[in-house]
Write an enzyme that holds these catalytic residues in place. Structure first.
Site, PDB file in Angstrom:
ATOM      1  N   ARG A  47       0.818  -1.214   0.000  1.00  0.00           N
ATOM      2  CA  ARG A  47       0.000   0.000   0.000  1.00  0.00           C
ATOM      3  C   ARG A  47       0.851   1.263   0.000  1.00  0.00           C
ATOM      4  NH1 ARG A  47      -1.700   1.577   4.417  1.00  0.00           N
ATOM      5  NH2 ARG A  47      -2.454  -0.393   5.264  1.00  0.00           N
ATOM      6  N   TYR A  99     -13.653  19.163 -16.975  1.00  0.00           N
ATOM      7  CA  TYR A  99     -14.158  17.824 -16.683  1.00  0.00           C
ATOM      8  C   TYR A  99     -15.177  17.883 -15.547  1.00  0.00           C
ATOM      9  CZ  TYR A  99     -14.168  12.797 -16.110  1.00  0.00           C
ATOM     10  OH  TYR A  99     -14.551  11.487 -16.049  1.00  0.00           O
ATOM     11  N   LYS A 192      -6.416   8.020 -20.506  1.00  0.00           N
ATOM     12  CA  LYS A 192      -6.620   8.510 -21.859  1.00  0.00           C
ATOM     13  C   LYS A 192      -5.368   8.217 -22.706  1.00  0.00           C
ATOM     14  CE  LYS A 192     -10.374   9.889 -19.853  1.00  0.00           C
ATOM     15  NZ  LYS A 192     -10.466  11.163 -19.163  1.00  0.00           N
TER      16      LYS A 192
HETATM   17  C1  LIG Z   1     -11.080  11.506 -17.899  1.00  0.00           C
HETATM   18  C2  LIG Z   1     -10.677  12.773 -17.270  1.00  0.00           C
HETATM   19  C3  LIG Z   1     -10.517  12.866 -15.886  1.00  0.00           C
HETATM   20  C4  LIG Z   1     -10.821  11.707 -14.958  1.00  0.00           C
HETATM   21  O1  LIG Z   1      -9.944  10.631 -15.148  1.00  0.00           O
HETATM   22  P1  LIG Z   1     -10.328   9.103 -14.788  1.00  0.00           P
HETATM   23  O2  LIG Z   1      -9.072   8.374 -15.086  1.00  0.00           O
HETATM   24  O3  LIG Z   1     -11.490   8.728 -15.655  1.00  0.00           O
HETATM   25  O4  LIG Z   1     -10.695   9.087 -13.345  1.00  0.00           O
HETATM   26  C5  LIG Z   1     -10.095  14.074 -15.374  1.00  0.00           C
HETATM   27  N1  LIG Z   1      -9.863  15.152 -16.148  1.00  0.00           N
HETATM   28  C6  LIG Z   1     -10.008  15.089 -17.487  1.00  0.00           C
HETATM   29  C7  LIG Z   1      -9.720  16.301 -18.310  1.00  0.00           C
HETATM   30  C8  LIG Z   1     -10.436  13.911 -18.084  1.00  0.00           C
HETATM   31  O5  LIG Z   1     -10.599  13.870 -19.405  1.00  0.00           O
END
Ligand SMILES: *Cc1c(COP(=O)(O)O)cnc(C)c1O
Length: 363
Positions: A47, A99, A192
């Site tokens: 952890r 977001y 992403k």
């Molecule tokens: C997808 C996204 C997030 C959140 O990320 P996760 O990995 O889905 O928790 C935060 N900020 C932006 C700009 C995003 O596109």
């Protein structure tokens, strides 16, 4: 911590966080799944630390130019940052067009802190920052792809005694280095483009202040919301091709922009990489390169559904930055945008195939 090798993006992506060269050893370490370690070394319990995390933290920290702390998702990175730096009653500036879960997290989960939340559109106008503790920017913003002046806002934030954080997800660590522009903190969803294959969630925070890095690591250990070693390793494997993937995605986005800019079915087309985009001048000044995400409007929901039914290459899905091209109608998730507004993430398909498919789907 930050070693500047002078290498280009491709080399840094391929070699970042690699193990020492030893005869018979692999190029990239395998994931370490252990929960408990023999005492007496760097690791004690899974952890609090893990060599697989450190390898990717080294690679991302080099790209961002600071000290990186991994989290199991982008939202985990953002929420841990907000919890770590905000006290009851603090003023915080958030993008009104960024977001949506960041705003929801503050409104819902941080409600007991009774924060003074000031929502501002990315393109401005920016409010006076007097008395603000944290300014969170998102540039380019998701989904509108507006851009704000990171260096200018860093100066204004610091003059007011505020920390400046930038959600760098859309830009990617190759597209933009907010710490070099004066920001204190980078937050990102590596779900992403960094991981890039639509098969793993991960996030990170990179900071220039080692004390803040230590606070974030401690928050991660104590809260117990930690990245899995296998997910971390998959993201590191994906990072190796980020430079190549971004190059194809940006080439595809440029070709799609050219094909769509005068198309009668399309309005409000945005891609900061295009010379005639309203954000281009500022984006070109502060970004190192552009990515594959475009935003535009079709007439309404039926037109988006027809487009998706006719396309053979574009998946209807949320998320972006992966190998596969996809399209997301943002109003379905509650973004304050028109019904027909879509975010198209150009993937790594052949440019001619993708443009032909999109034009067929629109015809
Ligand atoms: C997808 C996204 C997030 C959140 O990320 P996760 O990995 O889905 O928790 C935060 N900020 C932006 C700009 C995003 O596109």
């Amino acid at each position: 911590m930050t070693t500047d090798t002078g290498w280009g993006d491709g080399t840094r992506c391929v070699h970042g966080g690699e193990p020492e060269r030893v005869g018979g050893g692999p190029f990239m370490s395998s994931p370490v799944f252990a929960s408990a370690f023999h005492l007496g070394g760097d690791d004690t319990y899974g952890r609090s630390g893990n060599p697989t995390w450190r390898a990717l933290e080294t690679a991302l920290g080099e790209l961002d130019g600071g000290e990186c702390v991994l989290f199991p998702s982008g939202m985990s990175a953002i929420s841990t940052l907000l919890r770590s730096v905000l006290d009851a009653g603090d003023a915080v500036v958030l993008p009104s067009d960024g977001y949506f879960l960041t705003r929801k997290y503050v409104a819902q989960e941080l409600a007991p802190l009774r924060l003074d939340v000031r929502e501002t559109p990315t393109a401005g106008p920016w409010p006076d920052l007097t008395g603000v503790r944290l300014v969170l920017l998102e540039s380019p913003s998701n989904p509108g792809l507006d851009v704000c002046d990171i260096a200018g806002l860093a100066e204004a934030a610091h003059a007011a005694g505020a920390l400046l954080a930038v959600d760098n997800t859309t830009a990617t660590p190759l597209g933009q280095r907010p710490l070099a522009l004066g920001a204190d903190v980078v937050v990102a969803s590596d779900t992403k483009a960094v991981a890039g294959h639509s098969d793993v969630l991960l996030g990170h925070v990179t900071v220039s202040d080692p004390d803040l890095a230590e606070r974030l690591r401690s928050a991660r250990t104590v809260s117990g919301a930690i990245p899995g070693p296998f997910e971390t390793w998959l993201a590191h494997r994906g990072l190796g091709t980020l430079d190549l993937r971004l190059a194809r995605q940006a080439a595809n986005a440029a070709a799609l922009h050219a094909a769509l800019r005068d198309h009668p079915a399309v309005t409000g087309l945005r891609w900061p990489g295009a010379a005639d985009d309203p954000a281009h001048e500022l984006a070109a000044r502060q970004m190192r390169r552009f990515g594959g995400v475009l935003t535009f409007q079709l007439a309404g929901l039926p037109e988006v559904e027809r487009f998706l039914a006719r396309s053979r290459l574009i998946n209807a899905s949320t998320s972006f930055g992966g190998l596969h091209s996809n399209l997301d109608r943002r109003a379905q998730w509650g973004d304050p945008v028109p019904e027909g507004l879509v975010r198209l993430s150009a993937g790594c398909e052949d440019t001619d195939d993708l443009v032909a498919d999109v034009l067929t789907a629109l015809s």
